[in-house]
Design a protein around this motif. Structure first.
Motif: not given
Length: 336
Positions: A1-10, A120-128
């Motif tokens: 999983x490529x999560x992290x503060x600089x990544x986006x969950x779409x 969701x707390x593992x991502x820099x942003x969540x897009x919806x």
């Protein structure tokens, strides 16, 4: 999983667009699409880690969509998989833009995975955004995930209003109210708040501490800042081949720019000043133009317009005023 503060969950849908063939418009050919999937692929191609959480069908179209996202570098490990078929969107381009006719019922596309606060707390942003925000059973999952994202991170919403999904206005307005960043076209805003000027609606959203970006097609785009300043950038001239996915590319570019600027985190975009907002819009306009200049519906591979230094507004904006930032152009006819 490529999560992290600089990544986006779409979060949202990946489906198949049936679009007119360039040489034989009476025929349609299938291409992967869906606003959230386009955003995820655009982010990956612009160098921002993206994780897609959607529903993937068990048919050939489902495999095509997932292969497309993976080949672009999108992490699809969170996707929910189902033997149901993939949703279809039949594109109907016209002089005033592209309309769609949807085949959505009983598809895997809107069976989304559960998204928890811990996730969701593992991502820099969540897009919806996209159809998943208003089509059940996805809409309930999107609303729940958005509430978690709003409380634990940076929530980014593109309402992407579709006439074919009447009745979703209340859900989309709720998402905008939760969001920290809203990107919407002037048409989206006019449909969500009928009778109100789109700029006034954008300004009201921004006055509550949000960064709001309003796109206006050939007229360019405007950023409404929490400080009450406004910054506008013209569209980039381009020989238009097709406008499908241009708004999604613009959205992906805004997120990629915020990530490169170190603002892809809770509270980051709220401190954006006019100069940097102009640079962000100019970058996004260039990416959107790249999409309009080719036959696909997403950011082309190896699209890397320079992020560059902050653009210089023509004059200093006063609070509530508007500074116009000129972007570089691509010669040709039409606008992105």
């Amino acid at each position: 999983m490529s999560d992290g503060a600089g990544s986006v969950l779409v979060l949202g849908e990946a489906l198949i667009d049936l679009v007119p063939d360039e040489r034989l418009p009476a025929l349609r050919h299938a291409q992967p699409g869906g606003a959230p999937a386009n955003v995820a692929v655009g982010l990956a191609r612009l160098g921002t880690p993206a994780v897609f959480a959607g529903g993937v069908g068990g048919d050939a179209f489902g495999r095509t969509v997932e292969d497309w996202m993976r080949s672009a570098g999108v992490d699809t490990g969170l996707c929910a998989r189902s033997p149901l078929p993939t949703a279809l969107a039949v594109a109907d381009p016209g002089p005033d833009g592209t309309g769609y006719h949807f085949h959505l019922r009983d598809t895997a596309t809107f069976r989304l995975p559960e998204v928890t606060a811990e996730l969701v707390s593992g991502f820099g942003a969540v897009y919806a955004g996209g159809l998943a925000a208003v089509v059940e059973p996805a809409a309930g999952a999107v609303a729940a995930a958005a509430r978690e994202a709003a409380g634990h991170g940076l929530l980014v919403v593109d309402p992407n209003v579709r006439e074919a999904t009447d009745g979703g206005g209340a859900s989309l307005r709720e998402l905008c109210a939760l969001a920290h960043v809203v990107k919407a076209s002037d048409e989206d805003l006019a449909r969500l708040w009928p009778g109100a000027d789109p700029s006034a609606s954008a300004g009201r959203l921004a006055a509550r501490g949000r960064l709001v970006v309003m796109t206006r097609g050939a007229l360019g785009s405007t950023a409404f800042l929490p400080s009450a300043a406004q910054v506008s950038v013209p569209a980039v001239p381009v020989e238009v081949v097709n406008t499908i996915g241009a708004g999604d590319a613009f959205m992906a570019a805004v997120l990629a720019w915020l990530g490169a600027a170190g603002l892809l985190r809770r509270g980051g975009p709220a401190g954006l000043g006019p100069d940097r907002a102009g640079a962000m819009l100019s970058y996004a306009a260039g990416v959107a133009a790249a999409v309009c200049g080719q036959s696909g519906g997403c950011v082309p591979p190896d699209t890397h317009p320079p992020l560059g230094p902050p653009a210089s507004p023509r004059g200093e904006p006063s609070p509530g005023g508007e500074a116009e930032v000129r972007s570089g152009g691509v010669s040709g006819r039409g606008w992105a």
